[in-house]
Design a protein around this motif. Sequence first.
Motif, PDB file in Angstrom:
ATOM      1  N   TYR A  66       0.821  -1.118  -0.131  1.00  0.00           N
ATOM      2  CA  TYR A  66       0.480   0.235  -0.202  1.00  0.00           C
ATOM      3  C   TYR A  66       1.024   1.544   0.112  1.00  0.00           C
ATOM      4  N   VAL A  67       0.542   2.408  -0.832  1.00  0.00           N
ATOM      5  CA  VAL A  67       1.040   3.869  -0.376  1.00  0.00           C
ATOM      6  C   VAL A  67      -0.348   4.086  -0.108  1.00  0.00           C
ATOM      7  N   VAL A  68      -0.164   5.466   1.113  1.00  0.00           N
ATOM      8  CA  VAL A  68      -1.251   5.561   1.758  1.00  0.00           C
ATOM      9  C   VAL A  68      -0.641   7.506   1.704  1.00  0.00           C
ATOM     10  N   TRP A  69      -1.424   8.559   1.791  1.00  0.00           N
ATOM     11  CA  TRP A  69      -1.074   9.841   1.657  1.00  0.00           C
ATOM     12  C   TRP A  69      -1.918  10.822   1.950  1.00  0.00           C
ATOM     13  N   LEU A  70      -1.803  11.456   3.465  1.00  0.00           N
ATOM     14  CA  LEU A  70      -2.664  10.971   4.142  1.00  0.00           C
ATOM     15  C   LEU A  70      -2.798  12.904   4.321  1.00  0.00           C
ATOM     16  N   ASP A  71      -3.515  13.324   5.297  1.00  0.00           N
ATOM     17  CA  ASP A  71      -2.865  14.700   6.038  1.00  0.00           C
ATOM     18  C   ASP A  71      -4.043  14.519   7.001  1.00  0.00           C
ATOM     19  N   SER A  72      -4.099  15.566   7.827  1.00  0.00           N
ATOM     20  CA  SER A  72      -5.043  15.459   8.794  1.00  0.00           C
ATOM     21  C   SER A  72      -6.465  15.390   8.893  1.00  0.00           C
ATOM     22  N   GLU A  73      -7.832  15.687   7.277  1.00  0.00           N
ATOM     23  CA  GLU A  73      -8.561  15.294   6.999  1.00  0.00           C
ATOM     24  C   GLU A  73      -8.894  14.208   6.412  1.00  0.00           C
ATOM     25  N   LYS A  74      -7.596  13.773   5.014  1.00  0.00           N
ATOM     26  CA  LYS A  74      -8.428  12.251   4.752  1.00  0.00           C
ATOM     27  C   LYS A  74      -7.182  11.738   4.268  1.00  0.00           C
ATOM     28  N   ALA A  75      -7.627  10.616   3.826  1.00  0.00           N
ATOM     29  CA  ALA A  75      -6.284   9.438   3.443  1.00  0.00           C
ATOM     30  C   ALA A  75      -6.636   8.338   1.481  1.00  0.00           C
ATOM     31  N   GLN A  76      -5.593   8.367   1.102  1.00  0.00           N
ATOM     32  CA  GLN A  76      -6.038   8.443  -0.025  1.00  0.00           C
ATOM     33  C   GLN A  76      -5.178   7.031  -0.587  1.00  0.00           C
ATOM     34  N   ASN A 108       1.349  -5.986   3.027  1.00  0.00           N
ATOM     35  CA  ASN A 108       2.601  -6.243   3.172  1.00  0.00           C
ATOM     36  C   ASN A 108       3.683  -5.158   3.109  1.00  0.00           C
ATOM     37  N   GLN A 109       3.756  -4.426   2.548  1.00  0.00           N
ATOM     38  CA  GLN A 109       4.799  -3.070   2.947  1.00  0.00           C
ATOM     39  C   GLN A 109       3.651  -2.212   2.553  1.00  0.00           C
ATOM     40  N   LEU A 110       4.367  -1.072   3.479  1.00  0.00           N
ATOM     41  CA  LEU A 110       3.144   0.236   3.497  1.00  0.00           C
ATOM     42  C   LEU A 110       4.450   1.070   3.505  1.00  0.00           C
ATOM     43  N   LEU A 111       3.931   2.468   2.652  1.00  0.00           N
ATOM     44  CA  LEU A 111       4.600   3.390   2.558  1.00  0.00           C
ATOM     45  C   LEU A 111       3.993   4.348   2.544  1.00  0.00           C
ATOM     46  N   ILE A 112       3.823   5.809   3.444  1.00  0.00           N
ATOM     47  CA  ILE A 112       3.346   7.118   4.381  1.00  0.00           C
ATOM     48  C   ILE A 112       3.787   7.865   3.718  1.00  0.00           C
ATOM     49  N   LEU A 113       3.239   9.177   2.864  1.00  0.00           N
ATOM     50  CA  LEU A 113       2.812  10.363   2.224  1.00  0.00           C
ATOM     51  C   LEU A 113       2.514  11.235   3.196  1.00  0.00           C
ATOM     52  N   GLY A 114       3.287  12.530   3.030  1.00  0.00           N
ATOM     53  CA  GLY A 114       1.956  13.269   3.584  1.00  0.00           C
ATOM     54  C   GLY A 114       2.646  14.481   3.397  1.00  0.00           C
ATOM     55  N   HIS A 172       0.141  18.129  -1.880  1.00  0.00           N
ATOM     56  CA  HIS A 172      -1.226  18.330  -2.203  1.00  0.00           C
ATOM     57  C   HIS A 172      -0.239  17.222  -3.426  1.00  0.00           C
ATOM     58  N   LEU A 173      -0.611  16.029  -3.556  1.00  0.00           N
ATOM     59  CA  LEU A 173       0.186  16.106  -4.980  1.00  0.00           C
ATOM     60  C   LEU A 173      -1.462  14.720  -5.703  1.00  0.00           C
ATOM     61  N   THR A 174      -0.830  15.021  -7.144  1.00  0.00           N
ATOM     62  CA  THR A 174      -1.981  14.186  -7.721  1.00  0.00           C
ATOM     63  C   THR A 174      -1.983  12.719  -7.798  1.00  0.00           C
ATOM     64  N   ASP A 175      -2.692  11.240  -8.167  1.00  0.00           N
ATOM     65  CA  ASP A 175      -2.750  10.431  -7.456  1.00  0.00           C
ATOM     66  C   ASP A 175      -1.316  10.205  -8.590  1.00  0.00           C
ATOM     67  N   ASN A 176      -1.162  10.510  -9.667  1.00  0.00           N
ATOM     68  CA  ASN A 176      -0.364  10.175 -10.569  1.00  0.00           C
ATOM     69  C   ASN A 176       1.274  10.638 -10.703  1.00  0.00           C
ATOM     70  N   GLN A 177       1.489  11.500  -9.474  1.00  0.00           N
ATOM     71  CA  GLN A 177       2.783  12.331  -8.648  1.00  0.00           C
ATOM     72  C   GLN A 177       2.538  11.137  -7.300  1.00  0.00           C
ATOM     73  N   ILE A 178       1.761  11.010  -6.519  1.00  0.00           N
ATOM     74  CA  ILE A 178       1.771   9.730  -5.798  1.00  0.00           C
ATOM     75  C   ILE A 178       1.913   8.666  -6.156  1.00  0.00           C
ATOM     76  N   LEU A 179       2.311   8.251  -7.216  1.00  0.00           N
ATOM     77  CA  LEU A 179       2.388   7.129  -7.815  1.00  0.00           C
ATOM     78  C   LEU A 179       3.732   7.108  -8.160  1.00  0.00           C
ATOM     79  N   ASP A 181       5.255  -2.841 -12.691  1.00  0.00           N
ATOM     80  CA  ASP A 181       5.041  -2.372 -13.633  1.00  0.00           C
ATOM     81  C   ASP A 181       3.561  -1.970 -13.608  1.00  0.00           C
ATOM     82  N   LEU A 182       2.801  -1.881 -12.513  1.00  0.00           N
ATOM     83  CA  LEU A 182       2.138  -0.727 -12.699  1.00  0.00           C
ATOM     84  C   LEU A 182       1.644   0.627 -12.916  1.00  0.00           C
ATOM     85  N   PHE A 183       2.718   1.363 -12.476  1.00  0.00           N
ATOM     86  CA  PHE A 183       2.418   2.416 -12.446  1.00  0.00           C
ATOM     87  C   PHE A 183       2.181   2.987 -13.599  1.00  0.00           C
ATOM     88  N   ASN A 184       2.226   2.513 -14.838  1.00  0.00           N
ATOM     89  CA  ASN A 184       1.684   2.841 -16.354  1.00  0.00           C
ATOM     90  C   ASN A 184       0.778   2.673 -16.697  1.00  0.00           C
TER      91      ASN A 184
END
Length: 129
Positions: free
Chosen positions: A4-14, A64-70, A102-109, A120-123
Amino acid sequence: MIDYVVWLDSEKAQIFALKTSGVEKSHLEKNTQDHHTHNKTDHHGDAGPEHFFRDLSVKLAGANQLLILGPGLAKNHFKTHLETHHTNSLGKKIIGIETCDHLTDNQILASAHKFFKHYDLFNNPIKPS
């Protein structure tokens, strides 16, 4: 097991689930009742961000693995929550924590790609879950 990749701030998570079939995106928003309470509890007795972090942890169960961004401190507080309350599960699955605006989905990936080089999923297009 899913990464998982999680982008979060104090109000929401993607939440981006990296599966062999593609990337699936979901989101979670903090309960708005938590904002204006002086004692940091809502009507159910849940502590402000703890309820949000608990709900997010449920969505990430079995990772399995977790990346946290924000952009702010919420990502650090969530990491501490996982290391404190999920010591033998999610707390051990964190592979990185990155500060980003605050990033777009593509920038997060794109940010996640350096941690998950074997995908190879990022494209491929993101599927809503």
